[in-house]
Design an enzyme around this catalytic site. Structure first.
Site, PDB file in Angstrom:
ATOM      1  CB  SER A  45      -1.221  -0.308   1.526  1.00 49.27           C
ATOM      2  OG  SER A  45      -0.343  -0.022   2.307  1.00 49.27           O
ATOM      3  CB  THR A  66      -2.792  -4.156   0.148  1.00 52.20           C
ATOM      4  OG1 THR A  66      -3.084  -3.796  -1.342  1.00 52.20           O
ATOM      5  CG2 THR A  66      -1.016  -4.545   0.450  1.00 52.20           C
ATOM      6  CG  ASP A 146     -20.645  -2.792   5.300  1.00 50.60           C
ATOM      7  OD1 ASP A 146     -21.293  -2.000   3.773  1.00 50.60           O
ATOM      8  OD2 ASP A 146     -19.490  -3.266   4.723  1.00 50.60           O
ATOM      9  NE  ARG A 206      -5.729   1.951   2.688  1.00 54.74           N
ATOM     10  CZ  ARG A 206      -5.245   0.823   3.207  1.00 54.74           C
ATOM     11  NH1 ARG A 206      -5.280   0.399   4.083  1.00 54.74           N
ATOM     12  NH2 ARG A 206      -4.245  -0.021   1.739  1.00 54.74           N
ATOM     13  CD  GLU A 234       0.813   5.500   7.745  1.00 52.18           C
ATOM     14  OE1 GLU A 234       1.032   4.128   6.979  1.00 52.18           O
ATOM     15  OE2 GLU A 234      -0.670   5.033   8.139  1.00 52.18           O
ATOM     16  CG  HIS A 251      -0.267   0.642   8.162  1.00 48.94           C
ATOM     17  ND1 HIS A 251      -0.368   2.140   6.796  1.00 48.94           N
ATOM     18  CD2 HIS A 251      -0.734  -0.175   7.936  1.00 48.94           C
ATOM     19  CE1 HIS A 251      -0.908   1.186   6.191  1.00 48.94           C
ATOM     20  NE2 HIS A 251      -1.482   0.438   7.050  1.00 48.94           N
ATOM     21  N   GLY A 254      -1.749  -5.737  10.205  1.00 52.82           N
ATOM     22  CA  GLY A 254      -1.984  -7.508   9.756  1.00 52.82           C
ATOM     23  C   GLY A 254      -1.069  -8.323   9.528  1.00 52.82           C
ATOM     24  CE1 TYR A 255       1.882  -4.970   7.257  1.00 51.87           C
ATOM     25  CE2 TYR A 255       4.616  -4.246   7.647  1.00 51.87           C
ATOM     26  CZ  TYR A 255       3.366  -4.199   6.948  1.00 51.87           C
ATOM     27  OH  TYR A 255       4.109  -3.539   6.355  1.00 51.87           O
TER      28      TYR A 255
END
Length: 355
Positions: A45, A66, A146, A206, A234, A251, A254-255
């Site tokens: 990203s 991503t 949503d 985000r 960022e 950030h 998700g790592y």
């Protein structure tokens, strides 16, 4: 074939080395000259795939490992006749576990809260819907908003109801500025004012979904606990913001090793389809074994005993705060944290559940 790959992608040599020459580059500083004669571009990203980068190149394929696509100029990519792919859902499990870890770090007693704690989830895509399942495993009450998705077995409400009722709110939406339901500055002064003062806010989606100036003013007024993995400006992060946020990470929600590997696997599969290769590799074969912490124990008992062992989120917080220099986070230090991040393992690797 010449392949340009972000140097921080996982297992690119394993998946792509048989197809040609892979050149590993820093994704944030890629130039047109870097990709001009390449046939494939593999990014994350941090790379803006725009006219400056890809106009009049030899590119035939762009793969982004991503979930989001706001860094891809998709109309331009398609206009150039380039096939593109992303990796929707690749790190959904990792982000879900990140959110739960953050909440339990801030309020350990939530492990026993059951239905007395209401988690509000904004966005029911891959991540939001998976987080809902994981939260229910802990017995938490879940409400979600949503306007585009309907999920069975999840109590969906309007945004105002969610803002007013939730004890914690976790954001899982793409960044959009146009259309009927734009997400840019979705959480602004008006939205924050509707939330309970003690409602925890978590943004791992985000950065610009949360209006930074409004958030700063809100925390100064309410002392709200906030968890940020992403930031509106960022990688520029001010000391003022860091001093107000309860828990910050660079950030990396998700790592996980599984998430990173799964993302590369997904663009590998799309690459093979584009160039008529038969995909014959699986990321699971590259993963080392983990200590089985869960075994036959109750989920809550394991999290009480081993959560910081599975993922020490406070370490990430401390490492990011250590990057402050002259009133803001140093960009090179921020990127270095992400580049050298020791990828954690998902609960399932330790014998635990997954959504």
């Amino acid at each position: 074939m010449k392949i340009i790959a972000d140097e921080n992608l996982a297992f690119t040599d394993y998946f792509f080395s048989e197809f040609g020459d892979i050149q590993h580059k820093a994704g944030r500083t890629l130039t047109h000259a870097d990709v001009k004669d390449a046939e494939a571009l593999l990014v994350r990203s941090v790379t803006q795939v725009n006219e400056y980068l890809i106009y009049n190149t030899a590119l035939k394929f762009v793969g982004s490992a991503t979930i989001g696509t706001d860094h891809l100029d998709i109309p331009l990519i398609e206009q150039q006749g380039i096939t593109w792919s992303n990796a929707a859902g690749c790190n959904a499990q990792a982000v879900s576990e990140y959110v739960i870890t953050a909440l339990l770090k801030l309020q350990p007693e939530l492990i026993h809260a059951n239905g007395n704690f209401t988690l509000g989830i904004i966005g029911l895509g891959n991540v939001g819907s998976r987080l809902a399942v994981m939260a229910k495993l802990l017995g938490w009450n879940v409400i979600a908003f949503d306007p585009f998705e309907t999920r069975e077995h999840i109590n969906q409400v309007d945004l105002n109801t969610l803002l007013k009722q939730a004890d914690a709110i976790s954001i899982h939406v793409p960044l959009t500025k146009y259309g009927e339901h734009p997400t840019y500055h979705l959480i602004n002064a008006q939205a924050l004012a509707k939330m309970k003062p003690n409602c925890i806010l978590i943004n791992s989606a985000r950065g610009p979904v949360v209006e930074e100036a409004a958030l700063i003013a809100d925390i100064q007024k309410t002392q709200r606990k906030v968890v940020l993995d992403v930031f509106e400006h960022e990688p520029e992060i001010s000391e003022e913001l860091l001093n107000l946020i309860t828990l910050v990470t660079p950030h990396i929600a998700g790592y996980s090793l599984e998430g990173k590997a799964r993302g590369t696997q997904m663009i590998y599969d799309a690459f093979c389809q584009e160039f008529n290769y038969i995909p014959n590799k699986q990321f699971e074969t590259q993963l080392p074994a983990c200590e089985q912490l869960f075994k036959d124990q109750n989920l809550k008992e394991v999290l009480v005993k081993h959560l910081s062992e599975i993922y020490d989120i406070s370490r990430d917080d401390q490492n990011l705060r250590a990057c402050l220099k002259d009133g803001k986070v140093d960009q090179k230090a921020f990127d270095h944290l992400r580049k050298t991040y020791p990828l954690r393992r998902e609960w399932a690797a330790h014998g635990g559940p997954k959504a």
